[in-house]
Design an enzyme around this catalytic site. Structure first.
Site, short mmCIF file in Angstrom:
data_model
loop_
_atom_site.label_atom_id
_atom_site.label_comp_id
_atom_site.label_asym_id
_atom_site.label_seq_id
_atom_site.Cartn_x
_atom_site.Cartn_y
_atom_site.Cartn_z
N SER A 205 27.27 23.53 5.51
CA SER A 205 28.46 23.82 6.37
C SER A 205 29.53 25.53 6.13
O SER A 205 28.48 26.67 5.87
CB SER A 205 29.23 22.22 5.89
OG SER A 205 30.10 22.93 6.75
N ASP A 405 23.81 19.55 15.83
CA ASP A 405 24.95 19.39 14.62
C ASP A 405 26.72 19.62 15.82
O ASP A 405 26.51 20.50 16.59
CB ASP A 405 25.36 20.32 13.52
CG ASP A 405 25.71 20.64 12.53
OD1 ASP A 405 27.24 19.85 12.35
OD2 ASP A 405 25.46 20.95 11.12
N HIS A 434 26.20 15.91 10.32
CA HIS A 434 25.99 17.49 9.28
C HIS A 434 24.96 17.38 8.62
O HIS A 434 25.45 17.08 7.98
CB HIS A 434 27.02 17.31 10.04
CG HIS A 434 27.92 18.67 9.12
ND1 HIS A 434 27.75 20.52 9.76
CD2 HIS A 434 29.14 18.92 7.68
CE1 HIS A 434 28.46 20.95 9.04
NE2 HIS A 434 28.89 20.72 8.05
#
Length: 472
Positions: A205, A405, A434
């Protein structure tokens, strides 16, 4: 960026870190801090502290970082692996223990001293504050969904107040130095303190952007670099925020198909189209929070049952913040890094126009992702230009990316892949949610393991299908 709260052509500064490896200077002790949780998520790890410059241009004042370690197996250890969980603002001391729990039989934890750390500004590493006391203030980095210009103006007034709190908080002197560039410099100080010439890195991320920054600023000091669920090359700037709507659109069909197959349980619609229509019906009644709760529920298939139950009115929305993520510090550092990193538009009119521009192509979440946030009213100027991702260096950057995502959509990953050019390879996974590594997709795990553990860097970009090996 795990939870909602997510360039200028200058050469980056290197912060005066020597190119040679120094002697180790860390004192490892047990037990590690446990974030007040029981059982402790850091059980079995060693921890140490390291002083680093607050401002690398003026290194005389220092702040403290807290690091964790799971030592590799003698005879099998090949180096060190630093890990970052994203945010920005998420603490990372528990990551070596999580890797051991999820991938302990893979041989990866044997091959490295696995290093976690709370990044500068968070939890056990000289924390910052904005003095935020309400959940609305702590969630100001994103949204809410705006129905028109008046809603944007109302959000702007609240965002301005949050920015003013950050500028007046007790740690306001630390605020200008909470940046991705400085955190990347901290990574290199950690490398130096460990006595290593090079470090391997895994970040997910926002952690993908931190890793991209390190690989760009210190190209000769990275060993094997893995970027998972990849932000664009400008990180979480205004465009990065707007991409959340694109991710929502990419991912929502997975949930719609899942719910339609279980209409006898949740009664949300017998077809994906019916479930989609139900979304708009519920959003009209329940308001902006419903849209944000739905977006959070799209992060992982495991959240689908709770999300469907909340839609059906048989359960409340899950609160996914626990421990160190549930408070002012996490939200404050997230804001400070995001706002310091990029040049955010300062006129409310920009956001009003952006909301209307995003409404037609992204009606589900566009007017939330394009809404104004405190960065428009930030009380300090950037201390330096944003990190320029890319540039010359070794071919050692592996990107892994789900096709659907909700937070870091494929378009941003493709831009970062392009920025690194011949230095990078990207493997996409035909999955939603994710995060790739340590998840359910065996192929995605195999790609990362073969690189970090075995040194097999893909010869070309490739793709993964569910349950299959990678294809190149």
């Amino acid at each position: 960026m795990r939870k909602t709260l997510v360039l200028l052509a200058f050469l980056p500064l290197l912060g005066g870190v020597p190119a040679h490896a120094a002697q180790p200077s860390l004192k490892w002790t047990t037990p590690c801090p446990g974030y007040g949780l029981s059982p402790s998520p850091t059980a079995g790890l060693e921890c140490a502290t390291l002083r680093v410059p607050l401002d690398y241009a003026h290194p005389e004042r220092t702040i403290e970082l807290t690091l964790s370690r799971h030592a590799g197996t003698p005879g099998k250890r090949r180096g060190v692996l630093l890990m970052n969980p994203g945010g920005p603002g998420s603490p990372g001391l528990a990551m070596p223990a999580q890797l051991l729990q999820r991938m302990g039989g893979s041989g990866l934890p044997d091959a490295y001293d696995v290093i976690g750390f709370d990044p500068r500004g968070t939890t056990y590493s000289t924390p910052v504050t904005c003095g935020m006391t309400t959940s609305e203030e702590r969630g100001a980095v994103l949204g809410p969904y705006a129905n028109g210009p008046a809603d944007v103006a109302a959000t702007a007034a609240k965002a301005r107040a949050v920015a003013e709190k950050c500028g007046q908080a007790s740690t306001k002197d630390l605020l200008p130095h909470m940046t991705t560039a400085n955190t990347a410099r901290d990574l290199d100080r950690i490398r130096e303190a460990l006595g290593e010439k090079k470090i391997s890195y895994y970040g997910v991320s926002y952690g993908s952007y931190l890793g991209a920054a390190y690989a760009s600023m210190f190209p000769g000091r990275g060993d094997r670099i893995v970027l998972d669920s990849v932000l664009g090359p400008r990180g979480l700037d205004v465009r990065g925020n707007q991409r959340f709507a694109e991710g929502f659109d990419d991912r929502f069909p997975d949930f719609a198909a899942w719910a339609a197959q279980r209409d006898d349980v949740y009664h949300l619609g017998r077809t994906p189209a019916a479930v989609t229509a139900r979304f708009f019906e519920l959003a009209a009644v329940r308001g902006p929070e419903f849209r944000s709760d739905t977006w959070n529920g799209l992060y992982d298939d495991a959240r689908f049952p709770a999300l469907a139950a909340e839609w059906a009115g048989t359960a409340r929305a899950e609160n996914n913040t626990v421990g160190p993520l549930d408070g002012d510090n996490h939200a404050a550092l997230q804001l400070q890094v995001i706002c310091n990193d990029a040049n955010w538009p300062e006129q409310v009119g920009y956001y009003q126009r952006a909301v209307e521009r995003e409404r037609a192509p992204h009606p589900m979440f566009g007017p939330a992702a394009a809404n104004v946030n405190p960065c428009a009213f930030w009380p300090v100027e950037r201390a330096e230009p944003p990190v320029r991702v890319g540039g010359p260096g070794p071919a050692n950057v592996l990107l892994v990316q789900n096709l659907r995502d909700p937070a870091t959509p494929l378009s941003g990953a493709r831009e970062t892949r392009k920025a690194f050019g011949a230095r990078a390879r990207m493997v996409t996974v035909d999955a939603g949610g994710h995060g790739v590594f340590t998840r359910e997709n065996a192929c995605g795990n195999e790609v990362v393991l073969r690189y970090l553990r075995d040194g097999v860097f893909p010869a070309a970009d490739g793709s993964c299908q569910p349950g299959l090996s990678s294809r190149r």
